[in-house]
Design a protein around this motif. Sequence first.
Motif, PDB file in Angstrom:
ATOM      1  N   ASP A 113       0.824  -1.099  -0.278  1.00  0.00           N
ATOM      2  CA  ASP A 113      -0.042  -0.063  -0.130  1.00  0.00           C
ATOM      3  C   ASP A 113       0.874   1.301  -0.178  1.00  0.00           C
ATOM      4  OD1 ASP A 113      -2.364  -1.528   0.166  1.00  0.00           O
ATOM      5  OD2 ASP A 113      -2.333  -1.594   2.355  1.00  0.00           O
ATOM      6  N   GLN A 114       2.356   1.270  -0.474  1.00  0.00           N
ATOM      7  CA  GLN A 114       2.962   2.370  -0.288  1.00  0.00           C
ATOM      8  C   GLN A 114       3.578   2.646  -1.682  1.00  0.00           C
ATOM      9  OE1 GLN A 114       3.812   4.789   2.410  1.00  0.00           O
ATOM     10  NE2 GLN A 114       4.157   5.664   0.157  1.00  0.00           N
ATOM     11  N   LEU A 115       3.483   3.802  -2.189  1.00  0.00           N
ATOM     12  CA  LEU A 115       4.077   3.992  -3.787  1.00  0.00           C
ATOM     13  C   LEU A 115       5.487   4.616  -3.480  1.00  0.00           C
ATOM     14  CD1 LEU A 115       3.486   4.465  -6.627  1.00  0.00           C
ATOM     15  CD2 LEU A 115       3.085   6.951  -6.090  1.00  0.00           C
ATOM     16  N   PHE A 116       6.277   3.988  -4.480  1.00  0.00           N
ATOM     17  CA  PHE A 116       7.707   4.143  -4.413  1.00  0.00           C
ATOM     18  C   PHE A 116       8.215   4.918  -5.608  1.00  0.00           C
ATOM     19  CE2 PHE A 116       7.154   1.094  -0.957  1.00  0.00           C
ATOM     20  CZ  PHE A 116       8.001   1.751   0.047  1.00  0.00           C
ATOM     21  N   PHE A 117       7.540   4.758  -6.374  1.00  0.00           N
ATOM     22  CA  PHE A 117       7.968   5.532  -8.007  1.00  0.00           C
ATOM     23  C   PHE A 117       6.492   6.008  -8.528  1.00  0.00           C
ATOM     24  CE2 PHE A 117      11.515   2.796  -7.302  1.00  0.00           C
ATOM     25  CZ  PHE A 117      12.598   3.334  -7.959  1.00  0.00           C
ATOM     26  N   LYS A 118       6.777   7.182  -9.039  1.00  0.00           N
ATOM     27  CA  LYS A 118       5.706   7.833  -9.913  1.00  0.00           C
ATOM     28  C   LYS A 118       5.746   7.655 -11.369  1.00  0.00           C
ATOM     29  CE  LYS A 118       4.033  11.630  -6.715  1.00  0.00           C
ATOM     30  NZ  LYS A 118       3.826  13.080  -6.820  1.00  0.00           N
ATOM     31  N   PRO A 119       4.468   7.018 -12.011  1.00  0.00           N
ATOM     32  CA  PRO A 119       4.649   6.779 -13.303  1.00  0.00           C
ATOM     33  C   PRO A 119       5.035   8.031 -14.307  1.00  0.00           C
ATOM     34  CG  PRO A 119       3.078   5.552 -12.417  1.00  0.00           C
ATOM     35  CD  PRO A 119       3.176   6.573 -11.208  1.00  0.00           C
ATOM     36  N   VAL A 120       5.863   7.814 -15.400  1.00  0.00           N
ATOM     37  CA  VAL A 120       6.083   9.000 -16.209  1.00  0.00           C
ATOM     38  C   VAL A 120       5.550   8.704 -17.641  1.00  0.00           C
ATOM     39  CG1 VAL A 120       7.839  10.331 -17.286  1.00  0.00           C
ATOM     40  CG2 VAL A 120       8.417   9.506 -15.017  1.00  0.00           C
ATOM     41  N   VAL A 121       5.988   7.480 -18.121  1.00  0.00           N
ATOM     42  CA  VAL A 121       5.099   7.010 -19.428  1.00  0.00           C
ATOM     43  C   VAL A 121       5.043   5.583 -19.335  1.00  0.00           C
ATOM     44  CG1 VAL A 121       6.770   8.665 -20.878  1.00  0.00           C
ATOM     45  CG2 VAL A 121       7.720   6.558 -20.278  1.00  0.00           C
ATOM     46  N   TYR A 122       4.012   5.219 -20.360  1.00  0.00           N
ATOM     47  CA  TYR A 122       3.626   3.834 -20.221  1.00  0.00           C
ATOM     48  C   TYR A 122       3.234   3.373 -21.646  1.00  0.00           C
ATOM     49  CZ  TYR A 122      -1.452   5.094 -20.435  1.00  0.00           C
ATOM     50  OH  TYR A 122      -2.649   5.575 -20.933  1.00  0.00           O
ATOM     51  N   SER A 123       2.926   2.027 -21.914  1.00  0.00           N
ATOM     52  CA  SER A 123       2.551   1.764 -23.101  1.00  0.00           C
ATOM     53  C   SER A 123       2.084   0.385 -23.085  1.00  0.00           C
ATOM     54  CB  SER A 123       3.773   1.651 -24.103  1.00  0.00           C
ATOM     55  OG  SER A 123       3.351   1.294 -25.514  1.00  0.00           O
ATOM     56  N   PRO A 124       0.972  -0.169 -23.828  1.00  0.00           N
ATOM     57  CA  PRO A 124       0.436  -1.326 -24.041  1.00  0.00           C
ATOM     58  C   PRO A 124       1.543  -2.097 -25.373  1.00  0.00           C
ATOM     59  CG  PRO A 124      -0.949  -0.219 -25.361  1.00  0.00           C
ATOM     60  CD  PRO A 124       0.045   0.713 -24.513  1.00  0.00           C
ATOM     61  N   ILE A 125       1.676  -3.159 -25.408  1.00  0.00           N
ATOM     62  CA  ILE A 125       2.286  -3.950 -26.593  1.00  0.00           C
ATOM     63  C   ILE A 125       1.139  -3.897 -27.570  1.00  0.00           C
ATOM     64  CG2 ILE A 125       3.490  -5.651 -27.422  1.00  0.00           C
ATOM     65  CD1 ILE A 125       5.176  -4.103 -25.360  1.00  0.00           C
ATOM     66  N   VAL A 126       1.635  -3.403 -29.108  1.00  0.00           N
ATOM     67  CA  VAL A 126       0.519  -3.475 -29.941  1.00  0.00           C
ATOM     68  C   VAL A 126       1.325  -4.153 -31.274  1.00  0.00           C
ATOM     69  CG1 VAL A 126      -0.795  -1.169 -29.166  1.00  0.00           C
ATOM     70  CG2 VAL A 126       1.206  -0.863 -30.678  1.00  0.00           C
ATOM     71  N   LEU A 127       0.303  -4.285 -32.082  1.00  0.00           N
ATOM     72  CA  LEU A 127       0.819  -4.740 -33.492  1.00  0.00           C
ATOM     73  C   LEU A 127       0.999  -3.544 -34.529  1.00  0.00           C
ATOM     74  CD1 LEU A 127       1.235  -7.451 -35.187  1.00  0.00           C
ATOM     75  CD2 LEU A 127      -1.122  -6.819 -36.165  1.00  0.00           C
ATOM     76  N   MET A 128       2.433  -3.485 -35.141  1.00  0.00           N
ATOM     77  CA  MET A 128       2.523  -2.291 -35.877  1.00  0.00           C
ATOM     78  C   MET A 128       2.537  -2.982 -37.141  1.00  0.00           C
ATOM     79  SD  MET A 128       5.791   0.290 -36.330  1.00  0.00           S
ATOM     80  CE  MET A 128       6.996  -0.967 -36.445  1.00  0.00           C
TER      81      MET A 128
ATOM     82  N   VAL B  70       9.627   7.247 -11.665  1.00  0.00           N
ATOM     83  CA  VAL B  70      10.751   8.112 -11.319  1.00  0.00           C
ATOM     84  C   VAL B  70      10.360   7.890  -9.768  1.00  0.00           C
ATOM     85  CG1 VAL B  70       9.475  10.112 -11.223  1.00  0.00           C
ATOM     86  CG2 VAL B  70      12.055  10.363 -11.324  1.00  0.00           C
ATOM     87  N   GLY B  71      11.446   7.829  -9.022  1.00  0.00           N
ATOM     88  CA  GLY B  71      11.711   7.803  -7.631  1.00  0.00           C
ATOM     89  C   GLY B  71      12.939   8.458  -6.981  1.00  0.00           C
ATOM     90  N   ILE B  72      12.881   8.451  -5.581  1.00  0.00           N
ATOM     91  CA  ILE B  72      13.810   9.196  -4.916  1.00  0.00           C
ATOM     92  C   ILE B  72      14.843   8.380  -3.873  1.00  0.00           C
ATOM     93  CG2 ILE B  72      14.454  11.231  -3.385  1.00  0.00           C
ATOM     94  CD1 ILE B  72      11.855  12.553  -4.611  1.00  0.00           C
ATOM     95  N   ASN B  73      15.958   8.704  -3.716  1.00  0.00           N
ATOM     96  CA  ASN B  73      16.809   7.863  -2.840  1.00  0.00           C
ATOM     97  C   ASN B  73      16.674   8.386  -1.719  1.00  0.00           C
ATOM     98  OD1 ASN B  73      18.881   6.900  -1.056  1.00  0.00           O
ATOM     99  ND2 ASN B  73      20.427   6.913  -2.872  1.00  0.00           N
ATOM    100  N   ALA B  74      16.134   7.451  -0.540  1.00  0.00           N
ATOM    101  CA  ALA B  74      15.726   8.227   0.879  1.00  0.00           C
ATOM    102  C   ALA B  74      16.827   8.938   1.534  1.00  0.00           C
ATOM    103  CB  ALA B  74      15.077   7.149   1.613  1.00  0.00           C
ATOM    104  N   ALA B  75      18.198   8.560   1.015  1.00  0.00           N
ATOM    105  CA  ALA B  75      19.484   9.189   1.692  1.00  0.00           C
ATOM    106  C   ALA B  75      19.931  10.191   1.037  1.00  0.00           C
ATOM    107  CB  ALA B  75      20.345   8.248   1.867  1.00  0.00           C
ATOM    108  N   SER B  76      19.154  10.776  -0.108  1.00  0.00           N
ATOM    109  CA  SER B  76      19.702  12.079  -0.871  1.00  0.00           C
ATOM    110  C   SER B  76      19.720  13.373   0.047  1.00  0.00           C
ATOM    111  CB  SER B  76      18.640  12.193  -1.925  1.00  0.00           C
ATOM    112  OG  SER B  76      18.917  13.375  -2.800  1.00  0.00           O
TER     113      SER B  76
END
Length: 450
Positions: free
Chosen positions: A173-188, A340-346
């Motif tokens: 229940d904890q988010l560690f990375f925020k989505p930036v881009v995505y895609s389904p696999i499609v037929l070209m 994208v995510g962040i190093n907790a020790a940054s």
Amino acid sequence: MRGRTSNEQFRIQLENMVQTLRSEITGGHYQVGDFLPSEKMLASRFQFGNISVRKGLELLVEEGLIDKIPKVGNRVKSVHSRRVTLRLACIHVTWRNCDLQRLLDMFQQKYPWITVEVTEYPAGNALPKTDIFVIGELHFRQIVERELLRYLKPLTPNEDVHPLLTKQFVHEDQLFFKPVVYSPIVLMYNKAHFRESGLAEPDGSWTWDDLIRAGEKLSEVEGRYGFCFHVPDINRWPMFLLQSGERFEWEGTRLKSIKGTGLLESIKLMKRLMQNKKLFPSFLSESNQDFVKPFLEGRLSMTLVSYMGLNLFVQSDVDLDIAPVPYIHEPCSLIISSAVGINAASPHMEEAELFVDFLTGEQGQKTIQQHTTSIPGLRSLSPTDAGSAVRRPARYGLYREMMFSLRTHMDLNLTSRELALVFRQLKQYFANMINEDELCEEIARVLQRE
């Protein structure tokens, strides 16, 4: 009568005003606690109306440089006198998939005191010692499996991101990375090839048998194959298993046999495709890029691709388009994502958060949408608003109608390590080194959990 300023001219003038004030604040012209000139004075200086000036000042408020004090003025909150260098580790395709260099340039223009240095996300068991990471969903599963989450900063989900994307980067229940881009696999596919062969173009009703029939006819042209894809890709072969509608099941630490299951039927389908010499070339490919040149040269009619992979074809004059992948029993495809995510020790947490907010916020996401074929994570960005900076297939907006049918690697109920072990056995089966019974036995043998 003076002509009305165009939207583009207004944007440039507004950016100039904001950049000038930003530079004056960060350059020491104003100190923390100082007030900027009145809105009236700024309007006169930059030849803007009061409303436009306020829009520019709101951007400086968002950046944390000033505070807006009602009925008093705009007070300098921070001058960011120290220079900060953020270290970013990312997988190499991020440069292409997100037009990363453009984003970095925009980010530094907005936050001139922050420099971002980029390194390749390394292979291995340890997280790189950087401030920020951009990775795929399988990399995240490896982090979870190696119990490295303690090195990541928990993040707050964005409600404007599709839950299916967010789910891929959540653990307990904890988010560690925020989505930036995505895609389904499609037929070209090459539309001209279909016209020349008198075939109807692929649509959402296609099964793999439909593809085989069309592909064999397309292959009748000398020097051309109807269909091929990079079988070993972890974002290709698992899609066939997902199309079975089943997953690997366990009895305690032992895997149930896949004999007689839909999983085995999907594996047999892959082999049938690969061994069809009228359709699929005998070709030892090293990556998906091995199919770019044959497709561009008209020697391949159909292949599997992601929206990120479409970036390789934006300069092409091939008359191409995309369709949902054919299915076995019901429509289904694999979804892949980068986040994208962040190093907790940054030591630069504030600046790292600014970068994450920029990359996943409206400005960064719109830039990705306008300059790539990748799909930005924000749902509110319509594909019809993408602009014309790059060439897109006519059916580019297809992904919005496919969301119900998308599945993730996790849906197979295997770890990332177990996925790799399965494919080792599949390679022997595809090469006829073992038969179906032996395949089922070997998969059950290697997938034993302690």
